[in-house]
Write an enzyme that holds these catalytic residues in place. Structure first.
Site, mmCIF file in Angstrom:
data_model
loop_
_atom_site.group_PDB
_atom_site.id
_atom_site.type_symbol
_atom_site.label_atom_id
_atom_site.label_comp_id
_atom_site.label_asym_id
_atom_site.label_seq_id
_atom_site.Cartn_x
_atom_site.Cartn_y
_atom_site.Cartn_z
ATOM 1 N N CYS A 424 42.306 21.412 12.367
ATOM 2 C CA CYS A 424 41.233 22.154 13.051
ATOM 3 C C CYS A 424 40.223 21.203 13.687
ATOM 4 O O CYS A 424 39.017 21.467 13.704
ATOM 5 C CB CYS A 424 40.526 23.107 12.094
ATOM 6 N N ASN A 425 40.703 20.090 14.206
ATOM 7 C CA ASN A 425 39.838 19.117 14.861
ATOM 8 C C ASN A 425 40.610 18.492 16.022
ATOM 9 O O ASN A 425 41.041 17.337 15.969
ATOM 10 C CB ASN A 425 39.394 18.036 13.872
#
Length: 852
Positions: A424-425
């Site tokens: 999630c980055n």
């Protein structure tokens, strides 16, 4: 763990020598508190497991859960919005927890307020919606929302809120903020109070990089501005990753907003977070929606609403999760008692990370090439600049990246829990892996989405592997991971014996007898000839051996290549100068998923494959399917099918045999739903008698369930150019296809690579008979070259024709070492291994007639 004379680069780094050689004082453990006793007492459930995903979620201690449960049993906690005695107890306890949270971050209610939320993401969303944004107009350029590109998705997602107000969003790269000469200076205008918001993480959840907390003061004072615009900058510090293993002093670094999730710190409760709001900033926040408990007064028939005065009462819509809040008190107590505080946790976890980083970075192939590529902005020199996270990709000896999905699958076989992907980055993932915006879009067009297993596109990685340490992590965890990398990447060569990483202790499945002849000896079975009682319309496998006609649509191998035999081909009986006859030597079915095999010489075919193959499965008390990864003793359950009596007899050592009917009683069957490979399947419970038998054997509640006869689950097939899009294969409880085929020549090749010899004796770590059984194939063939099956696009066995589920595999030339005691679901569509040795295929049709 087995040891031996390791080749250079394969030996584990000595921890004592590592600590002695370190330039700084390294702390391991918690002083007089025994880490070994802590693990045994508080985390006994980790026995045999290496948990290295603490950045995803750390683990709760036994004492936290015990004391919390005792608290709930002994006290009555009512809704805090009421005024009775139990409600007053809840209110006072919650307020005490708020104070405890602020004390943990070295501040007090005088400076900060604690707003409970559903998690860090909910806290970020609250700021995005409540910040006093100013839209651009004739007299103002409007507010700016600025965020570091190395930020979690939940931070980047705030820009959707600002876009609705025409507020400009500006991503800033870490290297631009780190370069002092590139820093912008604010336009001198002391009267301008235009609000802007800058967001950055205290610690990158991707790489563990710790960004300077001094940026908070620099940005707020105007000495450091992300962009050159007049106005006042506020700072949101995303502390979720940082505070899981490190202290945060808000009396020194006074960010305006600090979102966090408590499961990152304690492991329990989940679904509870908080937004710490600087009280000087709180009055600026704006509220639109109001829920229960936030209104001082309002009218239902008129637009009249007066909010409560405190920021906490204004923003905690509805009843908070007060029992979970009470659990935090016990979390703080346990953490302090077990470790002595966050500073000790910070030093302990960093020591483990620095040791693992140093050892991992030093691993080299015999040709000198690195085994891994580590993505980091630091040299792991200090906990001030680096958290206990290591992000990397595994390489082959030519420098090509091994897909993270393969690493993840192999790690799971060694019972090592890690995380893969982009975490999630996306911003950090792009920066470290060199993925352009165009490549991200291209990957998505190719079918890749966040969180899937598509690890390589055109040979380029879409993500990486991450390990992370928590306060209960041990040196043994770190070394088990390093041994796993060594064992699976640094293969034996030149007669040398490498360190072999043996996964957690577990029962070894019953080995299938290696058959030397084309016609195997018939094992003692309780079933008569299946032809006598075969279902109407089904086909029956003939007595072995059965000729196999493998059609390869790929270009043939050059003749020079085809005439060179490998030792495995010689052992398998492949004639010199070409392919020998393809023969089926063994036929197995696995009536109960993940349990032992049932060998036959002839067997009916049903519409879902071999009749009754993987028709049953064992589930836990929650209805979750058990595999040998969670319950290795499944391999000791031996089923036998008697077609004439219509029963399945189940045996296990120390247990009396038990019978289960082959078909459900429609009037008494208890229908339930289960899940197999993300597919929902209709099943029925096979009854309390077999449930009690299984529960006694495993020592925990279990049930046996069978797929309902009136339910159809279809394979998700990748259609070939010669296959009709409407052609589908009905599945039982298998993962992806109706049959699994394995080529003995390929296993022999793998067998030779997995076994080595020293000067004195033969060391056979993986006996051939055991290795074959690990693949859990239905059909075992002989007479082909090693890995020849990878070129097969169609297979005929007698009058039956089959289509491989995946006709092309990855070009990865390396072979992963396979632990002996786990079910290994190798297939073209599950594992991207060119040397997979096991091919997953489904029946297309038969001549004459149709299987379906």
């Amino acid at each position: 763990m087995a040891g031996g004379a390791a080749q250079p680069g394969a030996e584990l780094l000595n921890f004592a020598q590592f600590r002695d050689s370190s330039a700084q004082r390294l702390a391991y453990g918690y002083g007089a508190r025994s880490l070994r006793e802590l693990r045994a007492r508080e985390f006994g459930r980790l026995a045999g497991t290496v948990y290295l995903d603490h950045a995803g979620a750390t683990l709760f201690s036994q004492s936290q859960l015990t004391s919390f449960t005792k608290d709930l049993v002994e006290n009555v906690y009512g809704n805090p919005h009421s005024q009775n005695v139990s409600s007053k107890l809840t209110h006072d306890t919650v307020e005490q927890v708020r104070y405890r949270i602020l004390a943990h971050f070295h501040t007090s209610p005088d400076d900060y307020s604690v707003i409970f939320t559903a998690g860090c993401t909910a806290a970020l969303k609250l700021v995005a919606e409540a910040f006093p944004w100013v839209s651009p107009g004739p007299e103002s350029s409007g507010s700016r929302f600025c965020y570091l590109t190395d930020s979690h998705t939940s931070v980047v997602g705030m820009r959707k809120v600002t876009m609705a107000m025409n507020v400009t969003s500006i991503p800033v790269r870490p290297e631009d903020l780190w370069s002092a000469e590139k820093l912008a200076t604010a336009t001198s205008n002391p009267n301008c109070r235009l609000p802007h918001l800058f967001c950055y993480p205290a610690q990158s959840n991707f790489s563990g990089t710790r960004y300077p907390l001094s940026w908070i003061g620099e940005v707020k004072s105007g000495r450091m501005c992300p962009v050159s615009v007049p106005g006042k900058w506020f700072v949101l510090l995303d502390a979720a990753s940082h505070v899981s293993t490190s202290p945060l002093d808000l009396s020194v670094h006074q960010a305006d907003f600090v979102p966090l999730s408590f499961y990152k710190i304690f492991g329990f409760p989940t679904g509870l977070g908080a937004l710490l709001v600087n009280n000087r900033t709180a009055p600026l926040l704006r509220k639109t929606y109001f829920g229960g408990g936030t209104a001082a007064a309002y009218l239902a028939g008129e637009d009249f609403y007066v909010p409560r005065q405190s920021v906490v009462e204004r923003f905690e819509d509805g009843t908070i999760s007060f029992l979970d809040v009470i659990a935090l008190k016990h979390g703080f107590d346990a953490l302090e008692r077990l470790t002595g505080g966050m500073e000790n946790i910070k030093q302990h976890t960093f020591t483990l990370a620095q040791y693992t980083y140093t050892a991992l970075a030093a691993l080299r192939y015999p040709n000198g090439a690195p085994v891994v590529q580590i993505y980091s902005d630091s040299e792991f020199s200090s906990p001030e600049v680096q958290g206990p996270i290591i992000n990397f990709n595994v390489l082959d000896d030519s420098g090509n990246i091994i897909g993270y999905s393969e690493v993840d699958k192999m790690a799971s076989l060694y019972n090592i829990h890690l995380r893969t992907g982009c975490f999630c980055n996306t911003g950090a993932c792009q920066r470290h892996l060199g993925i352009s915006n165009e490549m991200v879009k291209k990957h998505h067009q190719a079918g890749h989405i966040c969180g899937d297993n598509v690890d390589l596109v055109d040979g380029q990685p879409t993500g990486s592997v991450r390990i992370s340490f928590g306060y209960m992590s041990t040196l043994e965890d770190a070394q088990a991971f390093l041994r796993f990398i060594i064992a699976t990447r640094l293969r034996p060569s030149d007669g040398q014996h490498l360190l072999q990483a043996t996964p957690g202790e577990a029962a070894v499945p019953r080995a299938e007898s290696e058959v030397q002849s084309a016609v195997p000896a018939t094992m003692d079975r309780c079933s008569p000839s299946p032809q006598e009682d075969a279902p109407t319309g089904s086909q029956v496998w003939n007595d072995l051996p059965t000729a196999v006609d493998a059609v390869a649509l790929h270009p043939p191998l050059p003749e020079a290549t085809r005439t060179q035999q490998t030792p495995s081909e010689q052992a398998a009986g492949v004639p010199e100068g070409g392919l020998g006859p393809h023969v089926v030597t063994n036929l197995y079915l696995y009536p109960i998923k993940s349990c032992a095999a049932f060998e036959v010489t002839k067997w009916p075919l049903g519409k879902q494959g071999l009749l009754y193959d993987r028709s049953w499965m064992v589930v836990n008390h929650n209805g979750i399917c058990l595999s040998q990864k969670q319950e290795p003793r499944l391999c000791l359950i031996q089923p036998f099918i008697d077609l004439q009596q219509r029963i399945m007899v189940i045996k296990a050592k120390g247990m009396e045999p038990i019978e289960v009917p082959l078909e459900e009683n429609s009037e008494r069957a208890q229908i339930c739903q289960s899940k197999v490979c993300a597919d929902r399947v209709n099943t029925y419970d096979c009854g309390e008698k077999i449930s009690s038998w299984l529960s006694k054997f495993f020592g925990r509640p279990c049930h046996l369930i069978k797929q309902s006869s009136n339910f159809q689950r279809n394979a998700r097939k990748k259609h070939s150019k010669d296959q009709s899009p409407g052609t589908t294969a009905a599945l039982s409880l298998v993962n992806e296809a109706q049959y699994l085929l394995i080529n003995r020549s390929s296993v022999l090749e793998l067998h030779q690579r997995l076994n080595t010899s020293d000067e004195n004796r033969k060391v056979e770590l993986f006996p051939m008979k055991d290795l074959i059984s690990r693949f859990r194939a239905n059909i075992i063939t002989n007479g082909t070259r090693a890995f020849e099956e990878e070129k097969w696009d169609e297979i005929s066995i007698g009058s039956l024709r089959f289509q491989p589920a995946s006709s092309s595999l990855s070009a990865d030339k390396q072979i992963w070492m396979i632990p002996q005691h786990h079910e290994v679901p190798l297939s073209g569509s599950l594992w991207s291994l060119e040397h997979g040795a096991c091919l997953c295929f489904g029946a297309l049709s038969q001549m004459p007639g149709d299987l379906h």
